[in-house]
Design a protein around this motif. Structure first.
Motif, PDB file in Angstrom:
ATOM      1  N   ALA A  16      -8.914  -5.047   0.036  1.00 55.95           N
ATOM      2  CA  ALA A  16      -7.759  -5.685   1.302  1.00 55.95           C
ATOM      3  C   ALA A  16      -6.935  -3.963   1.086  1.00 55.95           C
ATOM      4  CB  ALA A  16      -6.751  -6.140   0.176  1.00 55.95           C
ATOM      5  N   GLU A  17      -6.684  -3.589   0.545  1.00 58.36           N
ATOM      6  CA  GLU A  17      -6.008  -1.950   0.744  1.00 58.36           C
ATOM      7  C   GLU A  17      -5.615  -1.817   1.934  1.00 58.36           C
ATOM      8  OE1 GLU A  17      -8.908  -0.054  -1.419  1.00 58.36           O
ATOM      9  OE2 GLU A  17      -7.640  -1.809  -1.797  1.00 58.36           O
ATOM     10  N   LEU A  18      -7.114  -1.382   2.448  1.00 56.02           N
ATOM     11  CA  LEU A  18      -7.375  -0.527   3.513  1.00 56.02           C
ATOM     12  C   LEU A  18      -7.132  -0.830   4.711  1.00 56.02           C
ATOM     13  CD1 LEU A  18     -10.830   0.841   2.055  1.00 56.02           C
ATOM     14  CD2 LEU A  18      -8.654   2.090   1.872  1.00 56.02           C
ATOM     15  N   ILE A  19      -6.564  -2.615   5.064  1.00 55.64           N
ATOM     16  CA  ILE A  19      -6.255  -3.056   6.154  1.00 55.64           C
ATOM     17  C   ILE A  19      -5.039  -3.350   6.411  1.00 55.64           C
ATOM     18  CG2 ILE A  19      -6.868  -4.933   7.834  1.00 55.64           C
ATOM     19  CD1 ILE A  19      -9.925  -4.983   6.195  1.00 55.64           C
ATOM     20  N   LYS A  20      -4.264  -3.078   7.713  1.00 56.20           N
ATOM     21  CA  LYS A  20      -3.123  -3.164   8.036  1.00 56.20           C
ATOM     22  C   LYS A  20      -3.045  -4.384   8.330  1.00 56.20           C
ATOM     23  CE  LYS A  20       1.108  -1.243  10.609  1.00 56.20           C
ATOM     24  NZ  LYS A  20       0.844  -0.605  11.593  1.00 56.20           N
ATOM     25  N   ASP A  21      -2.253  -5.595   7.877  1.00 54.81           N
ATOM     26  CA  ASP A  21      -1.734  -6.714   8.334  1.00 54.81           C
ATOM     27  C   ASP A  21      -0.953  -7.489   8.686  1.00 54.81           C
ATOM     28  OD1 ASP A  21      -3.573  -9.564   8.186  1.00 54.81           O
ATOM     29  OD2 ASP A  21      -4.324  -9.130   6.785  1.00 54.81           O
ATOM     30  N   TYR A  22      -0.752  -8.642   9.527  1.00 46.58           N
ATOM     31  CA  TYR A  22       0.858  -9.125   9.659  1.00 46.58           C
ATOM     32  C   TYR A  22       1.011 -10.396   8.349  1.00 46.58           C
ATOM     33  CZ  TYR A  22      -1.972  -8.744  13.632  1.00 46.58           C
ATOM     34  OH  TYR A  22      -2.701  -8.194  15.185  1.00 46.58           O
ATOM     35  N   LYS A  69       5.040 -11.548   8.924  1.00 48.99           N
ATOM     36  CA  LYS A  69       5.495 -10.825   9.772  1.00 48.99           C
ATOM     37  C   LYS A  69       6.791 -11.468  11.118  1.00 48.99           C
ATOM     38  CE  LYS A  69       5.694  -6.256  12.656  1.00 48.99           C
ATOM     39  NZ  LYS A  69       4.145  -5.048  13.275  1.00 48.99           N
ATOM     40  N   ASN A  70       7.643 -11.157  11.336  1.00 49.40           N
ATOM     41  CA  ASN A  70       8.194 -11.878  12.111  1.00 49.40           C
ATOM     42  C   ASN A  70       8.478 -13.060  11.745  1.00 49.40           C
ATOM     43  OD1 ASN A  70       8.769  -8.890  13.282  1.00 49.40           O
ATOM     44  ND2 ASN A  70       6.843 -10.056  14.638  1.00 49.40           N
ATOM     45  N   GLU A  71       8.625 -13.438  10.875  1.00 45.79           N
ATOM     46  CA  GLU A  71       8.893 -14.931  10.073  1.00 45.79           C
ATOM     47  C   GLU A  71      10.599 -14.319   9.694  1.00 45.79           C
ATOM     48  OE1 GLU A  71       7.172 -16.082   6.089  1.00 45.79           O
ATOM     49  OE2 GLU A  71       6.472 -17.244   7.989  1.00 45.79           O
ATOM     50  N   SER A  72      10.521 -15.670   8.902  1.00 43.87           N
ATOM     51  CA  SER A  72      12.382 -15.498   8.487  1.00 43.87           C
ATOM     52  C   SER A  72      12.064 -15.760   7.271  1.00 43.87           C
ATOM     53  CB  SER A  72      13.025 -16.976   8.676  1.00 43.87           C
ATOM     54  OG  SER A  72      14.038 -17.063   7.491  1.00 43.87           O
ATOM     55  N   ALA A  73      13.164 -14.345   6.657  1.00 47.45           N
ATOM     56  CA  ALA A  73      12.744 -14.734   5.071  1.00 47.45           C
ATOM     57  C   ALA A  73      13.001 -15.573   4.186  1.00 47.45           C
ATOM     58  CB  ALA A  73      13.574 -13.140   4.772  1.00 47.45           C
ATOM     59  N   CYS A  74      14.123 -16.179   5.275  1.00 47.58           N
ATOM     60  CA  CYS A  74      14.806 -17.278   4.535  1.00 47.58           C
ATOM     61  C   CYS A  74      13.704 -18.240   3.634  1.00 47.58           C
ATOM     62  CB  CYS A  74      16.194 -17.892   5.177  1.00 47.58           C
ATOM     63  SG  CYS A  74      17.467 -16.877   5.173  1.00 47.58           S
TER      64      CYS A  74
END
Length: 251
Positions: A16-22, A69-74
């Protein structure tokens, strides 16, 4: 099995740590107890969480989790309700997105190849992350109409099919889920057909103009199998009580 121990084993298994993800891969919500009963499913929906509660699960393992990624943090509305249900019942949530797509034996792509009986499977290495687009062949040519019937029977979902011309299918490329943007890379590999989960408006034009058969077999339908296989692996290796729950989704 301790929560952090299970996360460590999953992270190592799926690299898992080797793959850049969303989204973050691994433990997304920490529960309050060791994991004995594990529910697996495609997406961490309220329906899946409610089922896990009714089954008295200690943890849930999914392909589509939270915090994209890009979803609201709320943490409001639907997200608040889902997270509250997990925390109130002490249930941990593990999620693996791209790492579960590309794993060479347990991944969604690898498992779809098994379901559709595709032979001579190869990873198209220059498409990153490696394993997100794969290719192979059928042991004998199959008419597009027959392949569509096979997909419908195996995945229990009628696919969208676009013909690229008057020829049978011997070689094929695929990317589970929302992989329609890889169709031109599939064309570059010289295959007869491309299978993915979703379709965009321009995908149909590419298929017609570049002469490749295209099948959209459903995002959910093409991604049932990786998390199910991963759960079965965990049950065998770590003697966990694992139950796959399929929440129907026509998309």
């Amino acid at each position: 099995m301790k929560i952090k121990e299970l996360e460590a084993q999953l992270n190592q298994l799926l690299s898992a740590e080797l793959i850049k993800d969303y989204c973050p891969n691994g433990l997304q919500i920490e529960g309050d107890r060791a994991v004995k009963k594990l529910v697996t499913g495609v997406t961490a929906t309220q329906a899946l969480i409610d089922k896990a509660v009714s089954l008295e699960a200690d943890a849930i393992l999914v392909h589509h989790g939270f915090f994209w990624k890009n979803e609201s943090a709320c943490i409001t509305g639907m997200k608040r309700k889902r997270i509250a249900a997990l925390l109130n019942h002490g249930i941990s949530l593990f999620a693996y997105h791209l790492p579960l797509d590309v794993h060479l034996s347990l991944g969604n792509n690898a498992q779809l190849a098994q379901v559709l009986e595709i032979a001579d499977v190869e990873t198209i290495e220059h498409v990153k992350p490696a394993g997100v687009l794969q290719k192979g062949r059928f042991t004998s040519p199959i008419a597009l109409s027959k392949l569509a019937q096979k997909v419908e029977t195996k995945l229990a979902r009628k696919p969208l099919v676009e013909s690229g011309g008057e020829f049978d299918v011997q070689t094929i490329a695929w990317c589970t889920g929302g992989g329609q943007s890889f169709i031109e890379q599939a064309v570059a590999e010289g295959v007869d057909a491309f299978i993915t989960g979703e379709v965009s408006e321009q995908t149909i034009h590419v298929a017609r103009e570049m002469g490749i058969h295209f099948i959209a077999a459903g995002h959910h339908a093409t991604e049932r199998y990786g998390v199910k296989a991963l759960g079965e692996y965990l049950a065998k290796e770590y003697h966990l009580d694992v139950e796959f729950v399929d929440i129907n989704n026509p998309a």
